[in-house]
Enzyme design. Sequence first.
Site, PDB file in Angstrom:
ATOM      1  N   ASP A 234       0.797  -1.233   0.000  1.00 27.03           N
ATOM      2  CA  ASP A 234       0.000   0.000   0.000  1.00 27.03           C
ATOM      3  C   ASP A 234       0.820   1.268   0.000  1.00 27.03           C
ATOM      4  O   ASP A 234       0.369   2.314   0.450  1.00 27.03           O
ATOM      5  CB  ASP A 234      -0.898  -0.016   1.236  1.00 27.03           C
ATOM      6  CG  ASP A 234      -0.104  -0.250   2.511  1.00 27.03           C
ATOM      7  OD1 ASP A 234       1.117  -0.016   2.503  1.00 27.03           O
ATOM      8  OD2 ASP A 234      -0.705  -0.663   3.519  1.00 27.03           O
TER       9      ASP A 234
ATOM     10  N   GLU B 131      -0.452  -9.061  -1.251  1.00 25.50           N
ATOM     11  CA  GLU B 131      -1.057  -8.508  -0.027  1.00 25.50           C
ATOM     12  C   GLU B 131      -2.251  -7.609  -0.399  1.00 25.50           C
ATOM     13  O   GLU B 131      -2.332  -6.442  -0.021  1.00 25.50           O
ATOM     14  CB  GLU B 131      -0.040  -7.748   0.830  1.00 25.50           C
ATOM     15  CG  GLU B 131      -0.511  -7.524   2.259  1.00 25.50           C
ATOM     16  CD  GLU B 131       0.509  -6.763   3.118  1.00 25.50           C
ATOM     17  OE1 GLU B 131       0.484  -5.528   3.111  1.00 25.50           O
ATOM     18  OE2 GLU B 131       1.311  -7.425   3.792  1.00 25.50           O
TER      19      GLU B 131
ATOM     20  N   GLU C  37      -2.165   5.200   2.968  1.00 22.53           N
ATOM     21  CA  GLU C  37      -2.068   3.817   2.508  1.00 22.53           C
ATOM     22  C   GLU C  37      -3.417   3.198   2.153  1.00 22.53           C
ATOM     23  O   GLU C  37      -3.518   2.390   1.220  1.00 22.53           O
ATOM     24  CB  GLU C  37      -1.360   2.958   3.565  1.00 22.53           C
ATOM     25  CG  GLU C  37       0.128   3.252   3.703  1.00 22.53           C
ATOM     26  CD  GLU C  37       0.453   4.456   4.582  1.00 22.53           C
ATOM     27  OE1 GLU C  37      -0.495   5.052   5.165  1.00 22.53           O
ATOM     28  OE2 GLU C  37       1.635   4.812   4.687  1.00 22.53           O
TER      29      GLU C  37
ATOM     30  N   HIS D 121       5.871   4.974  13.306  1.00 21.08           N
ATOM     31  CA  HIS D 121       6.279   5.832  12.182  1.00 21.08           C
ATOM     32  C   HIS D 121       5.129   6.340  11.317  1.00 21.08           C
ATOM     33  O   HIS D 121       5.343   7.028  10.344  1.00 21.08           O
ATOM     34  CB  HIS D 121       7.237   5.065  11.266  1.00 21.08           C
ATOM     35  CG  HIS D 121       6.544   3.998  10.449  1.00 21.08           C
ATOM     36  ND1 HIS D 121       6.267   2.750  10.940  1.00 21.08           N
ATOM     37  CD2 HIS D 121       6.065   4.015   9.195  1.00 21.08           C
ATOM     38  CE1 HIS D 121       5.645   2.043  10.020  1.00 21.08           C
ATOM     39  NE2 HIS D 121       5.496   2.779   8.946  1.00 21.08           N
TER      40      HIS D 121
ATOM     41  N   ARG E  24       2.195   8.206   9.369  1.00 25.41           N
ATOM     42  CA  ARG E  24       1.980   9.630   9.078  1.00 25.41           C
ATOM     43  C   ARG E  24       0.808  10.227   9.858  1.00 25.41           C
ATOM     44  O   ARG E  24       0.860  11.376  10.267  1.00 25.41           O
ATOM     45  CB  ARG E  24       1.718   9.822   7.576  1.00 25.41           C
ATOM     46  CG  ARG E  24       2.989   9.783   6.785  1.00 25.41           C
ATOM     47  CD  ARG E  24       2.744   9.720   5.295  1.00 25.41           C
ATOM     48  NE  ARG E  24       3.987   9.430   4.630  1.00 25.41           N
ATOM     49  CZ  ARG E  24       4.735  10.327   3.990  1.00 25.41           C
ATOM     50  NH1 ARG E  24       4.344  11.566   3.881  1.00 25.41           N
ATOM     51  NH2 ARG E  24       5.869   9.970   3.445  1.00 25.41           N
TER      52      ARG E  24
ATOM     53  N   HIS F 266      12.698   4.942  12.915  1.00 24.99           N
ATOM     54  CA  HIS F 266      12.538   5.092  11.458  1.00 24.99           C
ATOM     55  C   HIS F 266      13.323   6.323  10.989  1.00 24.99           C
ATOM     56  O   HIS F 266      13.407   7.318  11.720  1.00 24.99           O
ATOM     57  CB  HIS F 266      11.041   5.265  11.195  1.00 24.99           C
ATOM     58  CG  HIS F 266      10.631   5.116   9.771  1.00 24.99           C
ATOM     59  ND1 HIS F 266      10.923   6.054   8.815  1.00 24.99           N
ATOM     60  CD2 HIS F 266       9.937   4.147   9.137  1.00 24.99           C
ATOM     61  CE1 HIS F 266      10.422   5.675   7.658  1.00 24.99           C
ATOM     62  NE2 HIS F 266       9.819   4.509   7.824  1.00 24.99           N
TER      63      HIS F 266
HETATM   64  C1  UD1 Z   1       6.526   4.596   3.750  1.00 22.22           C
HETATM   65  C2  UD1 Z   1       5.112   4.167   3.381  1.00 22.22           C
HETATM   66  C3  UD1 Z   1       4.455   3.485   4.581  1.00 22.22           C
HETATM   67  C4  UD1 Z   1       5.306   2.387   5.144  1.00 22.22           C
HETATM   68  C5  UD1 Z   1       6.701   2.904   5.423  1.00 22.22           C
HETATM   69  C6  UD1 Z   1       7.549   1.732   5.818  1.00 22.22           C
HETATM   70  C7  UD1 Z   1       4.017   5.657   1.792  1.00 22.22           C
HETATM   71  C8  UD1 Z   1       3.088   6.781   1.627  1.00 22.22           C
HETATM   72  N1  UD1 Z   1       4.285   5.295   3.055  1.00 22.22           N
HETATM   73  O1  UD1 Z   1       6.411   5.614   4.725  1.00 22.22           O
HETATM   74  O2  UD1 Z   1       3.223   2.932   4.173  1.00 22.22           O
HETATM   75  O3  UD1 Z   1       4.734   1.936   6.336  1.00 22.22           O
HETATM   76  O4  UD1 Z   1       7.253   3.489   4.234  1.00 22.22           O
HETATM   77  O5  UD1 Z   1       8.654   2.116   6.538  1.00 22.22           O
HETATM   78  O6  UD1 Z   1       4.476   5.086   0.837  1.00 22.22           O
HETATM   79  N2  UD1 Z   1      14.086   8.123   4.842  1.00 22.22           N
HETATM   80  C9  UD1 Z   1      15.470   8.056   4.820  1.00 22.22           C
HETATM   81  N3  UD1 Z   1      16.055   6.836   4.571  1.00 22.22           N
HETATM   82  C10 UD1 Z   1      15.325   5.711   4.357  1.00 22.22           C
HETATM   83  C11 UD1 Z   1      13.922   5.800   4.402  1.00 22.22           C
HETATM   84  C12 UD1 Z   1      13.317   7.025   4.632  1.00 22.22           C
HETATM   85  O7  UD1 Z   1      16.164   9.036   5.009  1.00 22.22           O
HETATM   86  O8  UD1 Z   1      15.917   4.642   4.129  1.00 22.22           O
HETATM   87  C13 UD1 Z   1      13.453   9.461   5.076  1.00 22.22           C
HETATM   88  C14 UD1 Z   1      13.552  10.380   3.839  1.00 22.22           C
HETATM   89  O9  UD1 Z   1      13.694  11.688   4.283  1.00 22.22           O
HETATM   90  C15 UD1 Z   1      12.168  10.194   3.205  1.00 22.22           C
HETATM   91  C16 UD1 Z   1      11.312  10.097   4.447  1.00 22.22           C
HETATM   92  O10 UD1 Z   1      12.070   9.286   5.342  1.00 22.22           O
HETATM   93  O11 UD1 Z   1      11.798  11.254   2.363  1.00 22.22           O
HETATM   94  C17 UD1 Z   1       9.930   9.526   4.255  1.00 22.22           C
HETATM   95  O12 UD1 Z   1       9.947   8.325   3.514  1.00 22.22           O
HETATM   96  P1  UD1 Z   1       8.598   7.845   2.778  1.00 22.22           P
HETATM   97  O13 UD1 Z   1       8.861   6.560   2.083  1.00 22.22           O
HETATM   98  O14 UD1 Z   1       8.018   8.960   1.982  1.00 22.22           O
HETATM   99  O15 UD1 Z   1       7.581   7.627   3.959  1.00 22.22           O
HETATM  100  P2  UD1 Z   1       7.568   6.601   5.142  1.00 22.22           P
HETATM  101  O16 UD1 Z   1       7.053   7.352   6.291  1.00 22.22           O
HETATM  102  O17 UD1 Z   1       8.840   5.855   5.243  1.00 22.22           O
HETATM  103  N1  UDP Z   2      11.951  -3.898  10.448  1.00 21.74           N
HETATM  104  C1  UDP Z   2      13.346  -3.951  10.281  1.00 21.74           C
HETATM  105  N2  UDP Z   2      14.121  -3.126  11.051  1.00 21.74           N
HETATM  106  C2  UDP Z   2      13.605  -2.269  11.965  1.00 21.74           C
HETATM  107  C3  UDP Z   2      12.188  -2.184  12.095  1.00 21.74           C
HETATM  108  C4  UDP Z   2      11.394  -3.006  11.327  1.00 21.74           C
HETATM  109  O1  UDP Z   2      13.835  -4.732   9.478  1.00 21.74           O
HETATM  110  O2  UDP Z   2      14.380  -1.557  12.623  1.00 21.74           O
HETATM  111  C5  UDP Z   2      11.098  -4.757   9.617  1.00 21.74           C
HETATM  112  C6  UDP Z   2      10.049  -5.546  10.350  1.00 21.74           C
HETATM  113  O3  UDP Z   2      10.540  -6.815  10.717  1.00 21.74           O
HETATM  114  C7  UDP Z   2       8.920  -5.648   9.348  1.00 21.74           C
HETATM  115  C8  UDP Z   2       9.078  -4.411   8.505  1.00 21.74           C
HETATM  116  O4  UDP Z   2      10.371  -3.891   8.780  1.00 21.74           O
HETATM  117  O5  UDP Z   2       9.068  -6.761   8.484  1.00 21.74           O
HETATM  118  C9  UDP Z   2       8.008  -3.407   8.831  1.00 21.74           C
HETATM  119  O6  UDP Z   2       8.316  -2.189   8.216  1.00 21.74           O
HETATM  120  P1  UDP Z   2       7.680  -0.830   8.672  1.00 21.74           P
HETATM  121  O7  UDP Z   2       7.231  -0.937  10.082  1.00 21.74           O
HETATM  122  O8  UDP Z   2       8.677   0.225   8.317  1.00 21.74           O
HETATM  123  O9  UDP Z   2       6.468  -0.659   7.670  1.00 21.74           O
HETATM  124  P2  UDP Z   2       4.948  -1.188   7.654  1.00 21.74           P
HETATM  125  O10 UDP Z   2       4.959  -2.662   7.797  1.00 21.74           O
HETATM  126  O11 UDP Z   2       4.226  -0.477   8.743  1.00 21.74           O
HETATM  127  O12 UDP Z   2       4.469  -0.728   6.319  1.00 21.74           O
END
Ligand code: UD1
Ligand code: UDP
Length: 379
Positions: free
Chosen positions: A98, A120, A134, A216, A218, A249
């Site tokens: 999602d 999924e 999502e 984490h 939003r 995160h």
């Molecule tokens: C995204 C997904 C969310 C999921 C999450 C998993 C969307 C809208 N949301 O949210 O559904 O649960 O990923 O973790 O797609 N960033 C880094 N390094 C990284 C990852 C993120 O610096 O490796 C920072 C960057 O500034 C980036 C920000 O996090 O712009 C947000 O990342 P983004 O993928 O937009 O949103 P998440 O909150 O991670």
């Molecule tokens: N996870 C990881 N390292 C961490 C936290 C989570 O590898 O420090 C893994 C966790 O086991 C799970 C996945 O990340 O499989 C979940 O990701 P996240 O919570 O970022 O996203 P969501 O599932 O809510 O979309």
Amino acid sequence: MAGPKISVVFGTRPEAIKLAPVILALRRDPRISCQVCVTAQHREMLDQVLSVFAIRPDTDLNLMRSDQTLAELSAHLLHRLDAVFADSRPDLVLVQGDTTTSFCAALAAFYRHIPIGHVEAGLRTGNLQAPWPEEANRVLTSRLAALHFAPTEANRRNLLAEGIAAANVHVTGNTVVDALLLAVESLQRPAPTPAMAEELELIEQVPDPMVLVTAHRRESFGPGLESICQAVLELARRFPDTHFVYPVHLNPRVGTPVRHLLGDSGLPNVRLLAPLSYLAFVKALHRAYLILTDSGGIQEEAPSLGKPVLILRATTERPEVIKAGCARLVGTDTATICAETSRLLTDPDAYRAMTAAPNPYGDGLAARRIAAICGRMLS
Ligand code: UD1
Ligand code: UDP
């Protein structure tokens, strides 16, 4: 290779974890050419997973920008994925879950008349604001997909209720269980790198009992995340022998307030960590007494390891865990989180009642089922 081509597209940590077993299964089918395209919506957190599963992407769009808006990200995704699909012309595009990457990859494939398989599929809260954005991504991806891989019967029913043809919906289990089993197996072997050995050692050394925390989402940015952090502080003061471990995160909208509220607390039993690599996180799940999380994937993994989960959200698209008795919705209110956590830390019967539930997400063979269905569709 001349056979049908499947392009597997993903961008974030959870998509990578849940698609890794599917990629491994597709690569075992000699009739299929499986190409991996990462958008790198996440960078470091995606790379951590790619290295654990030894997956080398064929295409890496490297699209992460610090704190970019959803509209900016979506525009880049559509533009770049369109070019990828025009060039590689896959017979099927597989997306998972999602995220913005999942929905935009589905839309870009749709614009190129390429069928979409959705891994999924069918998770719903029924509320477009939670989880945001999502829930919208899921609903929209379902409108576009040709094949729907639903983890559970309840997910299948959600899709049928939206008018999706039953013949296109396959109940497979969730590939998160497949990934978890692979990780548990890897943990039996020596750590593949010194950095990994160090991370595993770090988790090993946290004294019992450990409460693992992640948050984490939003929709929790601002007051929700603050009251989650207040709850952790209050609990850490109330239970000085319990260790609260929170891998934070990398989203700055998460990291900044969490470090401000918890990092500066001076409490020795609150530990903030960088995101853990998947193997180390699975070890942490295994070691944890209890998990506080708003993560989707963690709600699915914890029951496979018999760990109770308190869900830091008002609603969940994973009602199976509530029904099975291994998770409870507690929201983001400080007092409620403290009360529910305290109960589980002090009442062995209440705790035991949450650890005996069966895992509702399958047998670890979901990826093989998905690969077999894709193979049949394309042959
Ligand atoms: C995204 C997904 C969310 C999921 C999450 C998993 C969307 C809208 N949301 O949210 O559904 O649960 O990923 O973790 O797609 N960033 C880094 N390094 C990284 C990852 C993120 O610096 O490796 C920072 C960057 O500034 C980036 C920000 O996090 O712009 C947000 O990342 P983004 O993928 O937009 O949103 P998440 O909150 O991670
Ligand atoms: N996870 C990881 N390292 C961490 C936290 C989570 O590898 O420090 C893994 C966790 O086991 C799970 C996945 O990340 O499989 C979940 O990701 P996240 O919570 O970022 O996203 P969501 O599932 O809510 O979309």
